[in-house]
Every structure is written in structure tokens, then in C-alpha cells.
Motif scaffolding. Sequence first.
Motif, PDB file in Angstrom:
ATOM      1  N   ASN A 107       0.858  -1.180   0.000  1.00  0.00           N
ATOM      2  CA  ASN A 107       0.000   0.000   0.000  1.00  0.00           C
ATOM      3  C   ASN A 107       0.897   1.233   0.000  1.00  0.00           C
ATOM      4  O   ASN A 107       1.409   1.627   1.038  1.00  0.00           O
ATOM      5  CB  ASN A 107      -0.914  -0.009   1.229  1.00  0.00           C
ATOM      6  CG  ASN A 107      -1.805   1.206   1.294  1.00  0.00           C
ATOM      7  OD1 ASN A 107      -1.754   2.082   0.441  1.00  0.00           O
ATOM      8  ND2 ASN A 107      -2.630   1.265   2.327  1.00  0.00           N
ATOM      9  N   ASP A 153       0.049   4.248  -0.360  1.00  0.00           N
ATOM     10  CA  ASP A 153      -0.536   5.394   0.328  1.00  0.00           C
ATOM     11  C   ASP A 153      -0.069   5.439   1.780  1.00  0.00           C
ATOM     12  O   ASP A 153       0.170   6.494   2.325  1.00  0.00           O
ATOM     13  CB  ASP A 153      -2.064   5.353   0.271  1.00  0.00           C
ATOM     14  CG  ASP A 153      -2.584   5.668  -1.116  1.00  0.00           C
ATOM     15  OD1 ASP A 153      -1.870   6.333  -1.890  1.00  0.00           O
ATOM     16  OD2 ASP A 153      -3.708   5.237  -1.424  1.00  0.00           O
ATOM     17  N   GLN A 154       0.060   4.277   2.418  1.00  0.00           N
ATOM     18  CA  GLN A 154       0.481   4.197   3.817  1.00  0.00           C
ATOM     19  C   GLN A 154       1.412   3.006   4.009  1.00  0.00           C
ATOM     20  O   GLN A 154       0.990   1.955   4.502  1.00  0.00           O
ATOM     21  CB  GLN A 154      -0.730   4.082   4.739  1.00  0.00           C
ATOM     22  CG  GLN A 154      -1.616   5.297   4.763  1.00  0.00           C
ATOM     23  CD  GLN A 154      -0.869   6.531   5.224  1.00  0.00           C
ATOM     24  OE1 GLN A 154      -0.125   6.508   6.181  1.00  0.00           O
ATOM     25  NE2 GLN A 154      -1.059   7.625   4.513  1.00  0.00           N
ATOM     26  N   THR A 174       4.949   9.888   2.836  1.00  0.00           N
ATOM     27  CA  THR A 174       4.428   8.678   3.477  1.00  0.00           C
ATOM     28  C   THR A 174       5.524   7.853   4.150  1.00  0.00           C
ATOM     29  O   THR A 174       5.213   6.967   4.947  1.00  0.00           O
ATOM     30  CB  THR A 174       3.672   7.776   2.477  1.00  0.00           C
ATOM     31  OG1 THR A 174       4.593   7.232   1.529  1.00  0.00           O
ATOM     32  CG2 THR A 174       2.560   8.540   1.786  1.00  0.00           C
ATOM     33  N   ARG A 184       9.240  10.171   8.986  1.00  0.00           N
ATOM     34  CA  ARG A 184       8.848  10.145  10.391  1.00  0.00           C
ATOM     35  C   ARG A 184       9.807  11.002  11.210  1.00  0.00           C
ATOM     36  O   ARG A 184      10.962  11.192  10.832  1.00  0.00           O
ATOM     37  CB  ARG A 184       8.754   8.727  10.932  1.00  0.00           C
ATOM     38  CG  ARG A 184      10.051   8.040  11.215  1.00  0.00           C
ATOM     39  CD  ARG A 184       9.808   6.667  11.853  1.00  0.00           C
ATOM     40  NE  ARG A 184      11.045   5.914  11.949  1.00  0.00           N
ATOM     41  CZ  ARG A 184      11.136   4.619  11.731  1.00  0.00           C
ATOM     42  NH1 ARG A 184      10.073   3.915  11.403  1.00  0.00           N
ATOM     43  NH2 ARG A 184      12.292   4.008  11.855  1.00  0.00           N
ATOM     44  N   GLU A 216      -3.473  15.050   0.782  1.00  0.00           N
ATOM     45  CA  GLU A 216      -4.077  14.188   1.791  1.00  0.00           C
ATOM     46  C   GLU A 216      -5.113  14.980   2.588  1.00  0.00           C
ATOM     47  O   GLU A 216      -4.875  16.125   2.967  1.00  0.00           O
ATOM     48  CB  GLU A 216      -2.980  13.679   2.736  1.00  0.00           C
ATOM     49  CG  GLU A 216      -3.435  12.650   3.706  1.00  0.00           C
ATOM     50  CD  GLU A 216      -2.279  12.044   4.485  1.00  0.00           C
ATOM     51  OE1 GLU A 216      -2.572  11.194   5.336  1.00  0.00           O
ATOM     52  OE2 GLU A 216      -1.102  12.380   4.252  1.00  0.00           O
ATOM     53  N   HIS A 269      -5.883  12.863  14.349  1.00  0.00           N
ATOM     54  CA  HIS A 269      -5.203  14.047  13.809  1.00  0.00           C
ATOM     55  C   HIS A 269      -5.559  15.266  14.663  1.00  0.00           C
ATOM     56  O   HIS A 269      -6.326  16.133  14.245  1.00  0.00           O
ATOM     57  CB  HIS A 269      -5.614  14.285  12.358  1.00  0.00           C
ATOM     58  CG  HIS A 269      -5.352  13.122  11.454  1.00  0.00           C
ATOM     59  ND1 HIS A 269      -4.086  12.715  11.108  1.00  0.00           N
ATOM     60  CD2 HIS A 269      -6.202  12.258  10.849  1.00  0.00           C
ATOM     61  CE1 HIS A 269      -4.168  11.661  10.315  1.00  0.00           C
ATOM     62  NE2 HIS A 269      -5.446  11.360  10.147  1.00  0.00           N
ATOM     63  N   ARG A 295       0.971  11.805  11.127  1.00  0.00           N
ATOM     64  CA  ARG A 295       1.288  10.436  11.569  1.00  0.00           C
ATOM     65  C   ARG A 295       2.790  10.350  11.817  1.00  0.00           C
ATOM     66  O   ARG A 295       3.556  11.147  11.290  1.00  0.00           O
ATOM     67  CB  ARG A 295       0.862   9.397  10.529  1.00  0.00           C
ATOM     68  CG  ARG A 295       1.703   9.430   9.282  1.00  0.00           C
ATOM     69  CD  ARG A 295       1.194   8.503   8.187  1.00  0.00           C
ATOM     70  NE  ARG A 295       1.541   9.122   6.921  1.00  0.00           N
ATOM     71  CZ  ARG A 295       0.806   9.982   6.269  1.00  0.00           C
ATOM     72  NH1 ARG A 295      -0.372  10.323   6.727  1.00  0.00           N
ATOM     73  NH2 ARG A 295       1.214  10.534   5.150  1.00  0.00           N
ATOM     74  N   HIS A 296       3.200   9.391  12.595  1.00  0.00           N
ATOM     75  CA  HIS A 296       4.619   9.110  12.862  1.00  0.00           C
ATOM     76  C   HIS A 296       5.390  10.361  13.298  1.00  0.00           C
ATOM     77  O   HIS A 296       6.540  10.555  12.894  1.00  0.00           O
ATOM     78  CB  HIS A 296       5.292   8.474  11.640  1.00  0.00           C
ATOM     79  CG  HIS A 296       4.634   7.235  11.151  1.00  0.00           C
ATOM     80  ND1 HIS A 296       4.572   6.080  11.893  1.00  0.00           N
ATOM     81  CD2 HIS A 296       3.957   6.966   9.999  1.00  0.00           C
ATOM     82  CE1 HIS A 296       3.913   5.150  11.225  1.00  0.00           C
ATOM     83  NE2 HIS A 296       3.519   5.662  10.074  1.00  0.00           N
TER      84      HIS A 296
END
Length: 188
Positions: free
Chosen positions: A18, A20-21, A63, A66, A115, A123, A143-144
Amino acid sequence: MSQSPENLVEQVKKTAKNLDQPPLDKWHPELSGDMDLRISRDGQWVHKGKPLGREAIVKLFSTILRREDDEQYYLVTPVEKWRIQVEDTPLLAHSLTVEGSGEQQILKLTTNVGETLEIGKEHPLEVDRYEDSGQPRPIVRVRHGVDARLVTAAYYDLVENVVEQTINGKPVLGVFSYGNFYKIGSGG
């Protein structure tokens, strides 16, 4: 291994089902080094002094990015981990939309990589201030450990939805999304 953007893209394509993620939480390679990649305050990704020209690479890199406990940013693949420089936040939130009204309204932001984020538990919104200027620094967690900063227009759209609540006997300004109250400033 090479620290070229194209090499990292190929690694991710080979291993992530994936795109996207990608499963970033499962990838823990040793540090490969520092990559000459900087994300400027205005959201531009600059590799070796030149803007990354392909929007698809920037989107993919967002994506596999991090921020770790050392507050540094890394591009991570299953076999490589490159430290990069970020001037403020890696992503920007350009537009805000509101669905519904009152405490149950849903605030949605669209980032510079396309996004859509719904402000909520996954979020959360936070409004700090820049130390040097005292200006608001509104961010939403992506994220991350990666955040997106609301650009001025999105922040003004957010402010149009501000309500005052009394918390611990004091007036507080903020916004609701998914029933959660996010403080923006003091009221009164």
C-alpha cells in the motif's frame, strides 16, 4: 546504497503493498546517513539545492517520513534510513472545510500533498506560538510524529469557527471537531 530520491522510490515500490500508507512502524533499519534534502518553511522539498521536480516523489516521501524521539526527521525504507532537514513542519495544510455544525462538526484539512485529514483523535489540532515572533503556529498531527502547519488562509478559516468555552472557570477560545474541543487561545 544510494541516497537518490529515485532509489528510495524504487525500494518503497518493491516492498510496500500500500503505497498510500507504507508500514513505517515496522521498518527499523540502521541510520544510513544524512541526505542533502531540506524541506523549507514554505513546504518546498529541496534536494542538493534544487527543488524536487516530481510531485509524485514528494507525495511518496511524505508517506515514508517520520520524526523520531530525537526530534529529527528521517526518510525510512525497509533497508535505509536517511536523516533530512526540516525548517518548520514537513507538510502544509492549505484548505479547511467544515461538515455539520456545533460540537459534532467535523473539520477537514487538505495538505500540500493532497491528503485530507479530519481533525480528531487521530489528527489532533494544536496551536502554539513561534518563540521569535509570538505569532500563532497552528499544526495538526499527520502520523509518525509528522505535523502539517496550517497556512494563513486555512488558519483564518479555522478562526471563523471559534467558540468560547469555560474551562476551569476561565474563558477559552477554540474549535470543536468530532466532539473534541481544541484550544486556540484565551477568551474574555
